[in-house]
Design a protein around this motif. Structure first.
Motif, PDB file in Angstrom:
ATOM      1  N   LEU A 123       1.673  11.955   4.075  1.00 12.66           N
ATOM      2  CA  LEU A 123       2.715  11.647   4.613  1.00 12.66           C
ATOM      3  C   LEU A 123       3.248  12.511   5.910  1.00 12.66           C
ATOM      4  O   LEU A 123       3.513  11.460   7.171  1.00 12.66           O
ATOM      5  N   VAL A 124       2.977  13.819   6.627  1.00 15.29           N
ATOM      6  CA  VAL A 124       2.367  13.853   8.002  1.00 15.29           C
ATOM      7  C   VAL A 124       2.131  13.196   8.632  1.00 15.29           C
ATOM      8  O   VAL A 124       2.198  12.691  10.152  1.00 15.29           O
ATOM      9  N   THR A 125       1.020  12.223   8.540  1.00 19.23           N
ATOM     10  CA  THR A 125       0.194  11.978   9.303  1.00 19.23           C
ATOM     11  C   THR A 125       0.905   9.951   9.796  1.00 19.23           C
ATOM     12  O   THR A 125       1.161   9.639  10.569  1.00 19.23           O
ATOM     13  N   SER A 126       1.690   9.503   8.634  1.00 17.62           N
ATOM     14  CA  SER A 126       1.990   8.668   8.561  1.00 17.62           C
ATOM     15  C   SER A 126       3.513   8.923   9.691  1.00 17.62           C
ATOM     16  O   SER A 126       4.367   7.621  10.477  1.00 17.62           O
ATOM     17  N   VAL A 127       4.715  10.152   9.197  1.00 20.03           N
ATOM     18  CA  VAL A 127       5.616  11.008   9.987  1.00 20.03           C
ATOM     19  C   VAL A 127       5.030  10.676  11.283  1.00 20.03           C
ATOM     20  O   VAL A 127       6.345   9.544  11.777  1.00 20.03           O
ATOM     21  N   SER A 128       4.191  10.888  11.889  1.00 17.99           N
ATOM     22  CA  SER A 128       3.756  11.505  13.417  1.00 17.99           C
ATOM     23  C   SER A 128       3.128   9.776  14.201  1.00 17.99           C
ATOM     24  O   SER A 128       4.015   9.899  14.619  1.00 17.99           O
ATOM     25  N   GLU A 129       2.753   9.234  12.703  1.00 19.48           N
ATOM     26  CA  GLU A 129       2.354   8.013  14.104  1.00 19.48           C
ATOM     27  C   GLU A 129       3.461   6.854  14.084  1.00 19.48           C
ATOM     28  O   GLU A 129       3.894   6.175  14.792  1.00 19.48           O
ATOM     29  N   GLY A 130       5.192   7.446  13.038  1.00 19.49           N
ATOM     30  CA  GLY A 130       5.980   6.466  13.009  1.00 19.49           C
ATOM     31  C   GLY A 130       6.512   7.016  14.186  1.00 19.49           C
ATOM     32  O   GLY A 130       7.230   6.633  15.282  1.00 19.49           O
ATOM     33  N   ILE A 131       6.546   8.258  14.528  1.00 18.82           N
ATOM     34  CA  ILE A 131       7.302   8.424  15.425  1.00 18.82           C
ATOM     35  C   ILE A 131       6.977   8.174  16.877  1.00 18.82           C
ATOM     36  O   ILE A 131       7.506   7.996  18.071  1.00 18.82           O
ATOM     37  N   ARG A 132       5.335   8.348  16.811  1.00 19.52           N
ATOM     38  CA  ARG A 132       4.860   8.114  18.138  1.00 19.52           C
ATOM     39  C   ARG A 132       5.049   6.985  18.704  1.00 19.52           C
ATOM     40  O   ARG A 132       5.225   5.881  19.742  1.00 19.52           O
ATOM     41  N   MET A 133       5.398   5.126  17.363  1.00 20.54           N
ATOM     42  CA  MET A 133       5.415   4.144  17.423  1.00 20.54           C
ATOM     43  C   MET A 133       6.808   3.425  17.719  1.00 20.54           C
ATOM     44  O   MET A 133       7.857   2.095  17.816  1.00 20.54           O
ATOM     45  N   GLU A 170       1.308  -1.191  -0.272  1.00 21.25           N
ATOM     46  CA  GLU A 170       0.476  -0.357   0.237  1.00 21.25           C
ATOM     47  C   GLU A 170       1.078   1.378   0.072  1.00 21.25           C
ATOM     48  O   GLU A 170       0.457   2.604  -0.713  1.00 21.25           O
ATOM     49  N   GLY A 171       2.071   1.075   0.627  1.00 18.75           N
ATOM     50  CA  GLY A 171       2.755   2.318   0.416  1.00 18.75           C
ATOM     51  C   GLY A 171       3.428   2.564  -0.576  1.00 18.75           C
ATOM     52  O   GLY A 171       3.599   3.795  -1.274  1.00 18.75           O
ATOM     53  N   VAL A 190       8.336   4.775   0.151  1.00 16.44           N
ATOM     54  CA  VAL A 190       9.146   6.660  -0.680  1.00 16.44           C
ATOM     55  C   VAL A 190      11.114   5.775  -0.436  1.00 16.44           C
ATOM     56  O   VAL A 190      11.264   6.352  -1.813  1.00 16.44           O
ATOM     57  N   LEU A 191      11.814   4.734  -0.382  1.00 18.32           N
ATOM     58  CA  LEU A 191      12.838   3.902  -0.316  1.00 18.32           C
ATOM     59  C   LEU A 191      12.829   3.123  -1.331  1.00 18.32           C
ATOM     60  O   LEU A 191      11.867   2.435  -2.286  1.00 18.32           O
TER      61      LEU A 191
END
Length: 326
Positions: A302-312, A264-265, A325-326
């Motif tokens: 993107l911003v949602t994914s980055v913030s969720e990633g930081i939280r987890m 999906e990403g 992205v990679l």
């Protein structure tokens, strides 16, 4: 007014906004942030951050997405009569609000928060008035369906309705604009059907026979047969998944097994890159404005994914990988 001058002012505005968007080098900088407070300060240097972690992550996501809504609504205001295609793109937030209201109705959640697109909204979505607020709107049929249809089926119908109406808007365009926009929408709809099928197989253990009624092929040739492959290909042989139309997008794996989340990403990134190329290739057209709308929504994701990633506590590299992205 000539074709170019009609969109010249809006085109200039969009290019100015693109320069400030979180893509390329600015996005790579965003991925390096490991603190929600630093993320909030980076995105909103003049704002005040919420206190607790849960409030902070919600605050970052909502403030950023609200800024996207404000931008898109402002662009619509430059048109004497906003094109139906752009209205439908902005009204995706109405569909999201409807999904939220339905989930609240089924789960009993309270204090839900809805998106506000102002005068462009199709209905008054005050939770206290739901579902009567759907009367005299394109969503009126859900008043009756609410009491006799399972939530997953309602969610599917709402998604299908959005894309049916989007294709209707595209079909009504002048031939020159329709020829530009239609392939872009077709790519998105084909991918959404395949991703939906992937979820139904791996998360709901459905067979193709059960899932077929949950598709929205909208007349695109060969799509149903492609979806059938999603249910036939072996999950432990990712190379075979290259048989799908989008090839390597669907061969993402984890420990030798197909990885739906990574797929999906990749798919979202694929649509974004295609849309961004399209935006620059067709200046001074309605099609380029539509592409800009899609790009800004991707930026919010993107911003949602980055913030969720930081939280987890997920590493920057893992977040990039999850977003394709990679």
């Amino acid at each position: 007014m000539s074709h170019v001058s009609k969109y010249a002012f809006i085109h200039a505005k969009m290019h100015g906004l693109m320069a400030k968007s979180w893509f390329d080098e600015r996005l790579r900088f965003l991925f390096k942030i490991t603190s929600l407070i630093d993320l909030s300060k980076t995105l909103f240097p003049d704002g005040q951050s919420a206190a607790g972690e849960s409030e902070l992550i919600s605050d970052v996501q909502r403030k950023f997405e609200n800024s996207v809504i404000v931008t898109l609504a402002r662009l619509l205001s430059f048109f004497p009569s906003p094109p139906a295609l752009l209205l439908q793109a902005l009204r995706e937030y109405d569909y999201r609000n409807l999904l939220t209201l339905l989930r609240e109705k089924f789960s009993g959640l309270e204090n839900i928060r809805l998106w506000d697109i102002g005068r462009y909204s199709l209905f008054k979505h005050a939770a206290a008035e739901f579902p009567q607020s759907l009367r005299a709107t394109p969503f009126e049929k859900y008043i009756v369906l609410l009491d006799k249809t399972p939530l997953p089926e309602l969610e599917f119908q709402i998604g299908r309705q959005y894309y049916e109406e989007l294709i209707g808007c595209i079909s009504a365009l002048p031939a020159e604009e329709r020829k530009l926009v239609h392939p872009l929408a077709e790519t998105e709809i084909r991918l959404q059907n395949l991703l939906w099928a992937l979820r139904l197989r791996f998360y709901f253990n459905m067979s193709f026979g059960e899932a077929e009624k949950c598709l929205f092929p909208l007349g695109f040739a060969g799509l149903t047969n492609q979806v059938r492959l999603v249910f036939e290909l072996p999950p432990d042989d990712p190379k075979q998944w290259a048989r799908l139309r989008f090839g390597n997008l669907f061969s993402a794996q984890r420990d030798g097994v197909i990885d739906p989340e990574a797929i999906e990403g990749r798919a979202n990134q694929y649509i974004y890159k295609k849309t961004r190329r399209f935006f620059y290739a067709h200046p001074f057209t309605l099609a380029s404005v539509y592409a800009f709308f899609r790009i800004k929504k991707y930026e919010a994701r993107l911003v949602t994914s980055v913030s969720e990633g930081i939280r987890m506590g997920i590493s920057p590299r893992e977040i990039e990988e999850a977003m394709g992205v990679l």
